[in-house]
Scaffold this active site. Structure first.
Site, PDB file in Angstrom:
ATOM      1  N   ARG A  76       2.973  -0.844  10.793  1.00 20.95           N
ATOM      2  CA  ARG A  76       4.056  -0.832  11.786  1.00 20.95           C
ATOM      3  C   ARG A  76       4.419  -2.189  12.382  1.00 20.95           C
ATOM      4  O   ARG A  76       5.616  -2.410  12.650  1.00 20.95           O
ATOM      5  CB  ARG A  76       3.724   0.200  12.872  1.00 20.95           C
ATOM      6  CG  ARG A  76       3.851   1.616  12.328  1.00 20.95           C
ATOM      7  CD  ARG A  76       3.137   2.634  13.164  1.00 20.95           C
ATOM      8  NE  ARG A  76       1.695   2.487  13.086  1.00 20.95           N
ATOM      9  CZ  ARG A  76       0.822   3.284  13.669  1.00 20.95           C
ATOM     10  NH1 ARG A  76       1.252   4.290  14.390  1.00 20.95           N
ATOM     11  NH2 ARG A  76      -0.469   3.081  13.537  1.00 20.95           N
ATOM     12  N   THR A  88     -11.285   5.647  10.770  1.00 16.22           N
ATOM     13  CA  THR A  88     -11.305   5.039  12.115  1.00 16.22           C
ATOM     14  C   THR A  88     -10.900   6.054  13.182  1.00 16.22           C
ATOM     15  O   THR A  88     -11.127   5.839  14.365  1.00 16.22           O
ATOM     16  CB  THR A  88     -10.374   3.815  12.190  1.00 16.22           C
ATOM     17  OG1 THR A  88      -9.071   4.222  11.770  1.00 16.22           O
ATOM     18  CG2 THR A  88     -10.869   2.690  11.326  1.00 16.22           C
ATOM     19  N   ASP A 102      -3.613   4.202  -1.735  1.00 15.50           N
ATOM     20  CA  ASP A 102      -4.564   4.686  -0.716  1.00 15.50           C
ATOM     21  C   ASP A 102      -4.546   6.214  -0.723  1.00 15.50           C
ATOM     22  O   ASP A 102      -3.980   6.846   0.154  1.00 15.50           O
ATOM     23  CB  ASP A 102      -4.142   4.128   0.649  1.00 15.50           C
ATOM     24  CG  ASP A 102      -5.152   4.430   1.741  1.00 15.50           C
ATOM     25  OD1 ASP A 102      -6.294   4.815   1.404  1.00 15.50           O
ATOM     26  OD2 ASP A 102      -4.799   4.268   2.923  1.00 15.50           O
ATOM     27  N   ASP A 112     -13.323  14.924  -4.148  1.00 20.10           N
ATOM     28  CA  ASP A 112     -13.354  16.219  -4.833  1.00 20.10           C
ATOM     29  C   ASP A 112     -14.614  16.247  -5.689  1.00 20.10           C
ATOM     30  O   ASP A 112     -15.440  15.333  -5.617  1.00 20.10           O
ATOM     31  CB  ASP A 112     -12.074  16.376  -5.687  1.00 20.10           C
ATOM     32  CG  ASP A 112     -11.691  17.848  -5.886  1.00 20.10           C
ATOM     33  OD1 ASP A 112     -12.607  18.678  -6.041  1.00 20.10           O
ATOM     34  OD2 ASP A 112     -10.496  18.150  -5.895  1.00 20.10           O
ATOM     35  N   LYS A 145       0.844  -1.199   0.000  1.00 20.06           N
ATOM     36  CA  LYS A 145       0.000   0.000   0.000  1.00 20.06           C
ATOM     37  C   LYS A 145       0.876   1.244   0.000  1.00 20.06           C
ATOM     38  O   LYS A 145       1.757   1.403   0.849  1.00 20.06           O
ATOM     39  CB  LYS A 145      -0.909   0.025   1.230  1.00 20.06           C
ATOM     40  CG  LYS A 145      -1.816   1.255   1.281  1.00 20.06           C
ATOM     41  CD  LYS A 145      -2.885   1.118   2.365  1.00 20.06           C
ATOM     42  CE  LYS A 145      -2.448   1.616   3.709  1.00 20.06           C
ATOM     43  NZ  LYS A 145      -2.582   3.078   3.913  1.00 20.06           N
ATOM     44  N   LYS A 188      -7.424   8.155  -1.087  1.00 17.80           N
ATOM     45  CA  LYS A 188      -8.667   8.688  -0.502  1.00 17.80           C
ATOM     46  C   LYS A 188      -9.165   9.928  -1.248  1.00 17.80           C
ATOM     47  O   LYS A 188      -9.337  11.009  -0.674  1.00 17.80           O
ATOM     48  CB  LYS A 188      -8.464   9.012   0.984  1.00 17.80           C
ATOM     49  CG  LYS A 188      -8.142   7.789   1.840  1.00 17.80           C
ATOM     50  CD  LYS A 188      -8.090   8.118   3.316  1.00 17.80           C
ATOM     51  CE  LYS A 188      -7.898   6.905   4.209  1.00 17.80           C
ATOM     52  NZ  LYS A 188      -6.561   6.285   4.108  1.00 17.80           N
TER      53      LYS A 188
HETATM   54  O1  C5P Z   1      -1.147   0.869  12.356  1.00 12.05           O
HETATM   55  P1  C5P Z   1      -0.529   0.379  11.075  1.00 12.05           P
HETATM   56  O2  C5P Z   1       0.873   0.860  10.907  1.00 12.05           O
HETATM   57  O3  C5P Z   1      -0.672  -1.132  10.892  1.00 12.05           O
HETATM   58  O4  C5P Z   1      -1.378   1.106   9.941  1.00 12.05           O
HETATM   59  C1  C5P Z   1      -1.757   0.517   8.728  1.00 12.05           C
HETATM   60  C2  C5P Z   1      -2.726   1.449   8.024  1.00 12.05           C
HETATM   61  O5  C5P Z   1      -3.851   1.664   8.879  1.00 12.05           O
HETATM   62  C3  C5P Z   1      -2.202   2.848   7.756  1.00 12.05           C
HETATM   63  O6  C5P Z   1      -1.539   2.877   6.518  1.00 12.05           O
HETATM   64  C4  C5P Z   1      -3.453   3.692   7.745  1.00 12.05           C
HETATM   65  O7  C5P Z   1      -4.034   3.720   6.449  1.00 12.05           O
HETATM   66  C5  C5P Z   1      -4.412   2.941   8.645  1.00 12.05           C
HETATM   67  N1  C5P Z   1      -4.607   3.572   9.964  1.00 12.05           N
HETATM   68  C6  C5P Z   1      -5.885   3.661  10.473  1.00 12.05           C
HETATM   69  N2  C5P Z   1      -6.107   4.215  11.709  1.00 12.05           N
HETATM   70  C7  C5P Z   1      -5.093   4.662  12.456  1.00 12.05           C
HETATM   71  C8  C5P Z   1      -3.771   4.561  11.984  1.00 12.05           C
HETATM   72  C9  C5P Z   1      -3.563   4.015  10.711  1.00 12.05           C
HETATM   73  O8  C5P Z   1      -6.835   3.218   9.814  1.00 12.05           O
HETATM   74  N3  C5P Z   1      -5.348   5.177  13.654  1.00 12.05           N
END
Ligand code: C5P
Length: 228
Positions: free
Chosen positions: A206, A115, A60, A65, A33, A62
């Site tokens: 991460r 989220t 990704d 517009d 991604k 998003k």
């Molecule tokens: O937390 P992680 O590093 O696994 O994040 C993977 C993806 O989750 C990010 O690239 C982002 O698109 C999404 N994300 C999310 N909500 C968060 C942080 C990251 O949906 N609080």
């Protein structure tokens, strides 16, 4: 065979860092991604390069517009040959993206509700629905608009799966192997639980990119997915 349901998020400061992670992961991951962090600094060239090496690519971006702009942007984006693109799940935006991808293999995903937003924040912004109801309303609208799937929390996946066809994609971030650090993710599930709830793809950043041994981390997740 590498499990292409595992999508590693390349949320890294440079394309060189991203290339290094892809190299390290080798056979453990074949789906990546690219988001807004890399888009302005070589993200599209990285997407083309990953595709040329046989990987799947999820852009990704998003998009959100005016419909004419989203349609033209989506048409431009198809030139990279990527597999997935996100747009915000508002009907005019979604319909425009579907128009723009015509003639390509690009699949369009709707971002239902970020989220990072909870019910009080949505009320404050003027929405009449709480997060869960708004997600379900937007899933129905995504289906009506001809989208290929949605991005949603794993905790919503089961309710979404119950109202969509089997081939509708449910791509879930917020996935954490048992014991992994949550970071800023709040509504999380393990890889096994997310798949059992009906997710088609898992986006994991991460827990792989920041692991001491990213290859071993990705392989362990893929092994857990194979058992789900
Ligand atoms: O937390 P992680 O590093 O696994 O994040 C993977 C993806 O989750 C990010 O690239 C982002 O698109 C999404 N994300 C999310 N909500 C968060 C942080 C990251 O949906 N609080």
């Amino acid at each position: 065979m590498t499990d292409r349901r595992l999508i590693t998020a390349l949320d890294l400061p440079t394309t060189n860092d991203a290339e290094a992670l892809v190299e390290t992961l080798g056979e453990a991951c074949a789906h990546y991604k690219i988001g807004l962090q890399l888009l302005p600094i070589g993200g599209m060239d990285l997407a083309r390069s990953l595709k040329a090496r046989g990987h799947d690519v999820f852009l990704d971006f998003k998009l959100h517009d005016s419909p004419a702009t989203v349609e033209k942007a989506t048409r431009s984006i198809t030139q990279a040959g990527a597999d997935l693109l996100t747009v915000h799940a508002e009907p005019p935006v979604m319909r425009a993206a579907v128009e723009g991808r015509e003639g390509s293999d690009l699949r369009i995903l709707g971002v239902t509700v970020l989220t990072a937003y909870d019910d009080p924040m949505l009320t404050q912004m003027g929405y009449a629905y709480g997060a869960r109801d708004l997600v379900m309303r937007r899933v129905d609208q995504a289906l009506d608009c001809g989208l290929d799937g949605v991005v949603a929390s794993p905790q919503e996946a089961e309710a979404i799966r119950a109202r969509v066809p089997d081939d509708f994609l449910i791509v879930t971030p917020g996935v954490r192997p048992a014991g992994a650090a949550l970071g800023d993710q709040v509504r999380v599930a393990t890889p096994e639980a997310a798949l059992k709830a009906g997710a088609s793809h898992l986006v994991i950043g991460r827990p792989i990119s920041q692991a001491d041994d990213p290859f071993a981390a990705a392989q362990a997740i893929a092994d857990e997915m194979a058992k789900a």
